[in-house]
Motif scaffolding. Sequence first.
Motif, PDB file in Angstrom:
ATOM      1  N   ILE A 101       0.841  -1.208   0.000  1.00 20.30           N
ATOM      2  CA  ILE A 101       0.000   0.000   0.000  1.00 20.30           C
ATOM      3  C   ILE A 101       0.867   1.245   0.000  1.00 20.30           C
ATOM      4  O   ILE A 101       0.598   2.226  -0.711  1.00 20.30           O
ATOM      5  CB  ILE A 101      -0.957  -0.020   1.211  1.00 20.30           C
ATOM      6  CG1 ILE A 101      -2.012  -1.121   1.032  1.00 20.30           C
ATOM      7  CG2 ILE A 101      -1.646   1.338   1.394  1.00 20.30           C
ATOM      8  CD1 ILE A 101      -2.864  -1.380   2.252  1.00 20.30           C
ATOM      9  N   LYS A 102       1.911   1.195   0.804  1.00 20.95           N
ATOM     10  CA  LYS A 102       2.833   2.333   0.869  1.00 20.95           C
ATOM     11  C   LYS A 102       3.468   2.599  -0.497  1.00 20.95           C
ATOM     12  O   LYS A 102       3.570   3.745  -0.953  1.00 20.95           O
ATOM     13  CB  LYS A 102       3.916   2.033   1.916  1.00 20.95           C
ATOM     14  CG  LYS A 102       4.638   3.239   2.455  1.00 20.95           C
ATOM     15  CD  LYS A 102       5.474   2.827   3.657  1.00 20.95           C
ATOM     16  CE  LYS A 102       6.145   4.032   4.280  1.00 20.95           C
ATOM     17  NZ  LYS A 102       6.917   3.641   5.491  1.00 20.95           N
ATOM     18  N   GLN A 103       3.864   1.548  -1.170  1.00 22.77           N
ATOM     19  CA  GLN A 103       4.464   1.690  -2.502  1.00 22.77           C
ATOM     20  C   GLN A 103       3.467   2.269  -3.502  1.00 22.77           C
ATOM     21  O   GLN A 103       3.819   3.097  -4.347  1.00 22.77           O
ATOM     22  CB  GLN A 103       4.962   0.322  -2.994  1.00 22.77           C
ATOM     23  CG  GLN A 103       6.182  -0.191  -2.242  1.00 22.77           C
ATOM     24  CD  GLN A 103       6.545  -1.610  -2.648  1.00 22.77           C
ATOM     25  OE1 GLN A 103       5.804  -2.288  -3.372  1.00 22.77           O
ATOM     26  NE2 GLN A 103       7.690  -2.092  -2.161  1.00 22.77           N
ATOM     27  N   GLN A 109       1.810   9.781  -5.424  1.00 21.80           N
ATOM     28  CA  GLN A 109       1.784  10.821  -4.401  1.00 21.80           C
ATOM     29  C   GLN A 109       1.362  12.192  -4.927  1.00 21.80           C
ATOM     30  O   GLN A 109       0.800  12.994  -4.175  1.00 21.80           O
ATOM     31  CB  GLN A 109       3.144  10.925  -3.720  1.00 21.80           C
ATOM     32  CG  GLN A 109       4.293  11.258  -4.648  1.00 21.80           C
ATOM     33  CD  GLN A 109       5.615  11.291  -3.895  1.00 21.80           C
ATOM     34  OE1 GLN A 109       5.814  12.159  -3.029  1.00 21.80           O
ATOM     35  NE2 GLN A 109       6.508  10.361  -4.214  1.00 21.80           N
ATOM     36  N   TYR A 110       1.574  12.462  -6.202  1.00 22.67           N
ATOM     37  CA  TYR A 110       1.194  13.778  -6.733  1.00 22.67           C
ATOM     38  C   TYR A 110      -0.310  13.860  -6.982  1.00 22.67           C
ATOM     39  O   TYR A 110      -0.898  14.930  -6.900  1.00 22.67           O
ATOM     40  CB  TYR A 110       1.964  14.064  -8.027  1.00 22.67           C
ATOM     41  CG  TYR A 110       3.452  14.130  -7.808  1.00 22.67           C
ATOM     42  CD1 TYR A 110       4.011  15.182  -7.076  1.00 22.67           C
ATOM     43  CD2 TYR A 110       4.299  13.137  -8.292  1.00 22.67           C
ATOM     44  CE1 TYR A 110       5.378  15.234  -6.836  1.00 22.67           C
ATOM     45  CE2 TYR A 110       5.660  13.181  -8.070  1.00 22.67           C
ATOM     46  CZ  TYR A 110       6.206  14.233  -7.333  1.00 22.67           C
ATOM     47  OH  TYR A 110       7.553  14.274  -7.099  1.00 22.67           O
ATOM     48  N   GLN A 111      -0.946  12.733  -7.285  1.00 21.50           N
ATOM     49  CA  GLN A 111      -2.392  12.708  -7.464  1.00 21.50           C
ATOM     50  C   GLN A 111      -3.131  12.541  -6.121  1.00 21.50           C
ATOM     51  O   GLN A 111      -4.271  12.993  -5.980  1.00 21.50           O
ATOM     52  CB  GLN A 111      -2.809  11.550  -8.392  1.00 21.50           C
ATOM     53  CG  GLN A 111      -2.417  11.723  -9.840  1.00 21.50           C
ATOM     54  CD  GLN A 111      -0.952  11.379 -10.077  1.00 21.50           C
ATOM     55  OE1 GLN A 111      -0.359  10.624  -9.304  1.00 21.50           O
ATOM     56  NE2 GLN A 111      -0.376  11.935 -11.121  1.00 21.50           N
ATOM     57  N   THR A 112      -2.467  11.926  -5.164  1.00 20.90           N
ATOM     58  CA  THR A 112      -3.122  11.656  -3.867  1.00 20.90           C
ATOM     59  C   THR A 112      -2.218  12.090  -2.710  1.00 20.90           C
ATOM     60  O   THR A 112      -1.808  11.252  -1.890  1.00 20.90           O
ATOM     61  CB  THR A 112      -3.449  10.155  -3.750  1.00 20.90           C
ATOM     62  OG1 THR A 112      -2.215   9.410  -3.858  1.00 20.90           O
ATOM     63  CG2 THR A 112      -4.410   9.708  -4.835  1.00 20.90           C
ATOM     64  N   PRO A 113      -1.896  13.372  -2.603  1.00 19.51           N
ATOM     65  CA  PRO A 113      -0.955  13.813  -1.563  1.00 19.51           C
ATOM     66  C   PRO A 113      -1.445  13.565  -0.133  1.00 19.51           C
ATOM     67  O   PRO A 113      -0.645  13.213   0.741  1.00 19.51           O
ATOM     68  CB  PRO A 113      -0.798  15.319  -1.847  1.00 19.51           C
ATOM     69  CG  PRO A 113      -2.017  15.695  -2.626  1.00 19.51           C
ATOM     70  CD  PRO A 113      -2.374  14.491  -3.427  1.00 19.51           C
ATOM     71  N   THR A 119      -0.221   7.058   4.488  1.00 23.09           N
ATOM     72  CA  THR A 119       0.486   5.782   4.364  1.00 23.09           C
ATOM     73  C   THR A 119       1.945   5.888   4.791  1.00 23.09           C
ATOM     74  O   THR A 119       2.585   4.861   5.030  1.00 23.09           O
ATOM     75  CB  THR A 119       0.413   5.274   2.910  1.00 23.09           C
ATOM     76  OG1 THR A 119       0.962   6.268   2.024  1.00 23.09           O
ATOM     77  CG2 THR A 119      -1.030   5.011   2.511  1.00 23.09           C
ATOM     78  N   ALA A 120       2.459   7.112   4.905  1.00 21.65           N
ATOM     79  CA  ALA A 120       3.830   7.279   5.396  1.00 21.65           C
ATOM     80  C   ALA A 120       3.960   6.755   6.823  1.00 21.65           C
ATOM     81  O   ALA A 120       5.049   6.393   7.269  1.00 21.65           O
ATOM     82  CB  ALA A 120       4.234   8.752   5.326  1.00 21.65           C
ATOM     83  N   GLY A 121       2.830   6.685   7.544  1.00 15.75           N
ATOM     84  CA  GLY A 121       2.852   6.206   8.928  1.00 15.75           C
ATOM     85  C   GLY A 121       2.729   4.700   9.064  1.00 15.75           C
ATOM     86  O   GLY A 121       2.736   4.173  10.188  1.00 15.75           O
TER      87      GLY A 121
END
Length: 637
Positions: A101-103, A109-113, A119-121
């Motif tokens: 999921i993180k990947q 990341q630009y479409q879903t910041p 997910t960084a957590g």
Amino acid sequence: MIRIYEETGFDQIIAEIKGNIISDFAKKDFDNRRPTNNLQTAQKRLTETKEAMVLLSSGQHVPFMGMRTIEHLTSKIERGMVLEAGELTEYSDFLRSFRLIKQLFEKNQYQTPTLHRYTAGLGDFTEVCEAITQAINGAHVKDESSRGLRKVRSRIHKLESGINQALEKHLKNPTTAKYLQDRLVIEKEGRQTLPVKTEFQSKINGTIIERSSRGTTVFIEPTAVSKNNDALILARGEETGEIYQILAGLTGLIADKLTEIGYSREIIGELDIIFARAKYSRRIEGKPVAINDQEVLHLDHLYHPLLGSQAVPLTVSLGEKSRGLIITGPNAGGKTLVLKTVALACLCAASGILLKHGGNSQVPILQDIFIDIGDQQNLDNALSTFSAHMDNVAKILRQTKPASLVLLDEIGSGTEPKEGAALGIAIMEELYLKGALVIATTHYGEIKDFALAHPDFRTAAMAFDEVNLKPKYQLLMDQVGASNAFWIAKEKALPESVLQRAQGYLAGEAYELQQVQLKMRKMTSATVAKSTESQNESTPIFAKGDRVLLTETKEKALFYEELEQEMARVYLDKTFREVPLRRLKLVTAATVLYPADYDLESLFTDFHERKFQKDIDRGSKKAQKKLRKQAEARKNQ
């Protein structure tokens, strides 16, 4: 709040979204969610849903794995239980999904910041996953998972091979084969046995381990394999112990990380809810909507989410130039649907749900939404429709505060028109003074006049096709509509003569007040005497709704009306019958059976007819189509 969910249909939207949620723990969390009254929270929810819709629209899907049973498995670990091999595989899939999921969100990341930051957590549990994968394949513990397990399984294999070879000799021996029920080796109580016919049990040297239920077969362990069977049972016990140690060790690895896993599980659960909202919003073709805390409402061709393409889009404005809106128009024109659509727009925006609209809609985030709608009659509490409405309105008045939206359907109806109109105006004034936004529907001319005169109120009308005599279900701002009572009366097949007289009275014609001289039949003295005698026998007089007994058949019915020639019309078994008046006997008067304001006419209307009328009132296109067909059929008669 629960009541407005039911009144508007928001509970149906919530149920569909919940059906899209995968995990039980996310469903529990979702059950406690409510539309927020905080602008930042609402904006965050809407942004989350919008980003999730972007990902879904691109054909990508979040790799949610092992989520359906994870709560149950975590509970087992917390209670000190050891997970089975298959359960450890499921838990490993769940932990492995964090990395996948993180990947996914790093790639997008630009479409879903916003979702990328979530997910960084997510924690990295690669070591735990690798340990499980090295030791377990599906629901099987690998031989290589420990040196002790590899050795004991090697010994088990040798013992099983020796036992099978010895038993094969018995099976291939022609003499022994005659004594057997089947030429098979059957395991009983952990021992390898031969199925011997009972009458030949003495022919096989060995120990009887078990007998069949019918007594025709005994399962004998030959003496030649007895020693190896004992060794095999011990070896299998050692194998079980080794497997338990491996499973316990792997379960312990997860238990040590439960706190960190819990943090990640919360993130996964939130993503589960967000994507459930996105799936629903995408299905109804939802678009982002602007929100504000300035109590400004502007719906730009917004579709009712539960009606889909059948709905006529709603355009309405409130809050910027006015604080109140009075909607007029025919009963079947869709006024009530306007109130429900406005409420749903606010509830959905505060919940992070995107609706289909023209693109320029703006919705306020409110502190409260109140609604008084539909038939509030409560026979259990002996409340009339008007009484029940007033009870609800009184509660609303006590709770109303600034930044509230109050929606009132047919305000002041159900009582004497002048009193109802005066009450309706006073109620709206009080709500206005308390700082609420108010939208109300009405037929009363006095309330329309109030709205036209008040600088902070606007009017709107439901459009009506005067040529084809049918409602358009479209709201027209700053218009005043007629109730179109004549259209409804005509559709209900009221006699043309009645309609013409009513139109004349509406135009100011004088009422027909001349007294009608009814032609009475002459009565002889004998007839008079008989009539007097009948009166002395107390010819019964009944009222509509009285429960009566048909003295000839002993059936009970409802009295409807008195007819000529001493006949009466009663309602029995969902049909009207005409019976002699003197054949009726009063059982219970209507005044005892029903409250003073009860609509007695509803007693004589079939449920389907009442439902059909309610569908007309709420603006159902299907009901309108049926109504037009009925009108056309009458024209062709």
